[in-house]
Scaffold this motif. Sequence first.
Motif, mmCIF file in Angstrom:
data_model
loop_
_atom_site.group_PDB
_atom_site.id
_atom_site.type_symbol
_atom_site.label_atom_id
_atom_site.label_comp_id
_atom_site.label_asym_id
_atom_site.label_seq_id
_atom_site.Cartn_x
_atom_site.Cartn_y
_atom_site.Cartn_z
ATOM 1 N N ILE A 23 8.339 -1.103 5.734
ATOM 2 C CA ILE A 23 8.420 0.060 4.845
ATOM 3 C C ILE A 23 9.310 -0.276 3.656
ATOM 4 C CG2 ILE A 23 9.240 2.452 4.635
ATOM 5 C CD1 ILE A 23 8.433 2.851 7.566
ATOM 6 N N LEU A 24 8.799 -0.050 2.444
ATOM 7 C CA LEU A 24 9.535 -0.352 1.214
ATOM 8 C C LEU A 24 10.250 0.882 0.674
ATOM 9 C CD1 LEU A 24 6.780 -2.551 -0.492
ATOM 10 C CD2 LEU A 24 8.745 -3.336 0.855
ATOM 11 N N SER A 25 9.619 2.029 0.805
ATOM 12 C CA SER A 25 10.249 3.287 0.399
ATOM 13 C C SER A 25 9.492 4.435 1.066
ATOM 14 C CB SER A 25 10.227 3.464 -1.133
ATOM 15 O OG SER A 25 8.891 3.539 -1.608
ATOM 16 N N MET A 26 10.194 5.568 1.215
ATOM 17 C CA MET A 26 9.577 6.712 1.876
ATOM 18 C C MET A 26 10.059 8.012 1.252
ATOM 19 S SD MET A 26 9.390 7.711 5.989
ATOM 20 C CE MET A 26 9.844 6.056 6.433
ATOM 21 N N GLU A 27 9.134 8.727 0.658
ATOM 22 C CA GLU A 27 9.388 10.070 0.164
ATOM 23 C C GLU A 27 8.214 10.917 0.626
ATOM 24 O OE1 GLU A 27 10.204 10.340 -4.021
ATOM 25 O OE2 GLU A 27 11.539 8.589 -3.993
ATOM 26 N N LEU A 28 8.325 11.414 1.851
ATOM 27 C CA LEU A 28 7.196 12.105 2.485
ATOM 28 C C LEU A 28 6.648 13.194 1.572
ATOM 29 C CD1 LEU A 28 8.556 12.270 6.144
ATOM 30 C CD2 LEU A 28 6.905 10.671 5.174
ATOM 31 N N PRO A 29 5.313 13.258 1.466
ATOM 32 C CA PRO A 29 4.303 12.651 2.340
ATOM 33 C C PRO A 29 3.875 11.234 1.967
ATOM 34 C CG PRO A 29 3.214 14.061 0.755
ATOM 35 C CD PRO A 29 4.679 14.179 0.479
ATOM 36 N N PHE A 30 4.631 10.553 1.064
ATOM 37 C CA PHE A 30 4.231 9.205 0.643
ATOM 38 C C PHE A 30 5.104 8.144 1.300
ATOM 39 C CE2 PHE A 30 3.103 12.056 -2.883
ATOM 40 C CZ PHE A 30 1.730 11.799 -2.970
ATOM 41 N N VAL A 31 4.451 7.063 1.734
ATOM 42 C CA VAL A 31 5.151 5.929 2.333
ATOM 43 C C VAL A 31 4.613 4.653 1.695
ATOM 44 C CG1 VAL A 31 5.786 4.719 4.450
ATOM 45 C CG2 VAL A 31 5.242 7.171 4.530
ATOM 46 N N ARG A 32 5.471 3.940 0.996
ATOM 47 C CA ARG A 32 5.063 2.658 0.413
ATOM 48 C C ARG A 32 5.479 1.550 1.364
ATOM 49 N NH1 ARG A 32 6.859 -1.226 -3.519
ATOM 50 N NH2 ARG A 32 8.925 -0.258 -3.567
ATOM 51 N N PHE A 33 4.545 0.679 1.698
ATOM 52 C CA PHE A 33 4.856 -0.354 2.692
ATOM 53 C C PHE A 33 4.133 -1.657 2.369
ATOM 54 C CE2 PHE A 33 1.021 1.709 4.176
ATOM 55 C CZ PHE A 33 0.258 0.716 4.788
ATOM 56 N N ALA A 67 0.839 -1.199 0.000
ATOM 57 C CA ALA A 67 0.000 0.000 0.000
ATOM 58 C C ALA A 67 0.870 1.244 0.000
ATOM 59 C CB ALA A 67 -0.913 0.000 1.224
ATOM 60 N N VAL A 68 0.277 2.356 -0.425
ATOM 61 C CA VAL A 68 0.942 3.653 -0.341
ATOM 62 C C VAL A 68 0.117 4.536 0.598
ATOM 63 C CG1 VAL A 68 1.645 5.736 -1.573
ATOM 64 C CG2 VAL A 68 1.985 3.492 -2.624
ATOM 65 N N LEU A 69 0.757 4.991 1.647
ATOM 66 C CA LEU A 69 0.147 5.901 2.612
ATOM 67 C C LEU A 69 0.442 7.336 2.176
ATOM 68 C CD1 LEU A 69 -0.871 6.933 5.437
ATOM 69 C CD2 LEU A 69 1.376 6.282 6.333
ATOM 70 N N ARG A 115 -9.883 17.261 5.430
ATOM 71 C CA ARG A 115 -8.843 18.123 6.027
ATOM 72 C C ARG A 115 -7.526 17.934 5.305
ATOM 73 N NH1 ARG A 115 -7.931 17.090 12.224
ATOM 74 N NH2 ARG A 115 -8.734 14.990 11.816
ATOM 75 N N GLU A 116 -6.766 18.991 5.241
ATOM 76 C CA GLU A 116 -5.379 18.905 4.782
ATOM 77 C C GLU A 116 -4.482 19.413 5.897
ATOM 78 O OE1 GLU A 116 -4.147 19.994 0.813
ATOM 79 O OE2 GLU A 116 -6.250 20.233 0.212
ATOM 80 N N CYS A 117 -3.425 18.666 6.174
ATOM 81 C CA CYS A 117 -2.517 19.030 7.264
ATOM 82 C C CYS A 117 -1.078 19.100 6.742
ATOM 83 C CB CYS A 117 -2.583 18.013 8.402
ATOM 84 S SG CYS A 117 -4.238 17.725 9.067
ATOM 85 N N GLU A 118 -0.297 19.938 7.364
ATOM 86 C CA GLU A 118 1.118 20.021 7.001
ATOM 87 C C GLU A 118 1.851 18.831 7.609
ATOM 88 O OE1 GLU A 118 4.839 23.214 7.258
ATOM 89 O OE2 GLU A 118 2.846 23.776 7.977
ATOM 90 N N VAL A 119 2.714 18.222 6.818
ATOM 91 C CA VAL A 119 3.451 17.042 7.283
ATOM 92 C C VAL A 119 4.821 17.475 7.781
ATOM 93 C CG1 VAL A 119 4.359 14.772 6.638
ATOM 94 C CG2 VAL A 119 2.232 15.601 5.607
ATOM 95 N N ARG A 120 4.949 17.480 9.103
ATOM 96 C CA ARG A 120 6.212 17.935 9.715
ATOM 97 C C ARG A 120 6.982 16.800 10.385
ATOM 98 N NH1 ARG A 120 4.222 23.519 12.766
ATOM 99 N NH2 ARG A 120 3.763 24.722 10.865
ATOM 100 N N VAL A 121 6.483 15.606 10.271
ATOM 101 C CA VAL A 121 7.126 14.474 10.951
ATOM 102 C C VAL A 121 8.368 14.021 10.186
ATOM 103 C CG1 VAL A 121 5.023 13.634 12.053
ATOM 104 C CG2 VAL A 121 5.592 12.878 9.739
ATOM 105 N N SER A 122 9.299 13.422 10.914
ATOM 106 C CA SER A 122 10.520 12.902 10.299
ATOM 107 C C SER A 122 10.302 11.455 9.865
ATOM 108 C CB SER A 122 11.674 12.950 11.298
ATOM 109 O OG SER A 122 11.434 12.035 12.372
ATOM 110 N N GLN A 123 11.204 10.953 9.040
ATOM 111 C CA GLN A 123 11.117 9.559 8.611
ATOM 112 C C GLN A 123 11.231 8.609 9.796
ATOM 113 O OE1 GLN A 123 13.668 8.459 5.365
ATOM 114 N NE2 GLN A 123 12.738 9.916 3.938
ATOM 115 N N GLU A 124 12.060 8.977 10.769
ATOM 116 C CA GLU A 124 12.235 8.134 11.963
ATOM 117 C C GLU A 124 10.928 8.049 12.748
ATOM 118 O OE1 GLU A 124 14.342 10.546 11.021
ATOM 119 O OE2 GLU A 124 15.896 9.176 10.281
ATOM 120 N N GLU A 125 10.215 9.169 12.839
ATOM 121 C CA GLU A 125 8.939 9.180 13.572
ATOM 122 C C GLU A 125 7.896 8.327 12.846
ATOM 123 O OE1 GLU A 125 8.700 13.494 15.818
ATOM 124 O OE2 GLU A 125 8.618 13.479 13.612
#
Length: 307
Positions: free
Chosen positions: A151-161, A69-71, A88-98
């Motif tokens: 997690i397969l790949s992460m390019e925020l705001p997208f996370v493929r897992f 899936a892609v989040l 709603r739309e929110c700003e994505v301020r989280v880190s990859q580690e979080e």
Amino acid sequence: MINGIINVYKEKGYTSHDVVARLRGILHQKKIGHTGTLDPDAEGVLPVCLGKGTKLCGLLTDKRKTYEAVLHLGLDTDTQDISGVVKRECEVRVSQEEVRACMESFVGEQMQIPPMYSALKVKGKKLYELAREGIEVERQPRPVTFYEIRILSMELPFVRFSVTCSKGTYIRTLCHDIGEKLGCMGCMESLLRTRVDRFDIQDSLKLSAIEEKKIQGKLEEAIVSVEEMFADYPAFYAAETFTKMLKNGNAIPAEKPEHTGRVRMYTETGIFVGLYEWQEVKGQYKPVTIFSSPEDFHSAGALQKTT
């Protein structure tokens, strides 16, 4: 009639019901059932049961499944996926580690609230029907299990897992819950089911490929027999005196059986009858699911007379 299971690749835009309807046309038989709904926008493995194999529908629905899936973080929609209306739309301020730590926290047993846009029924009406009328009802959380989230790949705001989970799990709800826990909301961008029990996406066939095999007379190559589905269980061959009992779907007495769990039950002449389970107290094998029919015994008898 064709009996067994075929591993269908459900393409985007089809409902699971559409797949069954198309197969009825391709195979020219009515007795067909799927093993668990995939949303129209989702793709991937959809085992479809044929003929006597339809008795396996419930069994396969209960098996664990694997998805890719892609989040999409930062979006909250009414359907919990990208096809819905953005609430709603929110700003994505989280880190990859979080993000990684948050997703790992969902591994194990969880309580999940089914989405309003689902086929679950409340008082005889499907939730998505109520949702389309603008009605939201309280849903009770249900226990689900996430065996693995990778997690397969992460390019925020997208996370493929990749996620392997128990029956009754909604991956779009998982995406929503991850986004909510991170504080930036989230929805599911895409979904691909890669495995259901023994059925893998690499072996799945699109409807067009199934139709081609049917035309070429090679469809049998794609069918997994009912008997094969129970290959992990030991075989038990009942004595000839019990053939009539097996034909009538009765339990079979046995003295000191070699196998005391579930077995593949056969007649002495090798007719596959079904799945049976040992009952210690009564000293017998009791049928769990029977797949043979009286015709199987008649045809076997006729064959023996001519050989």
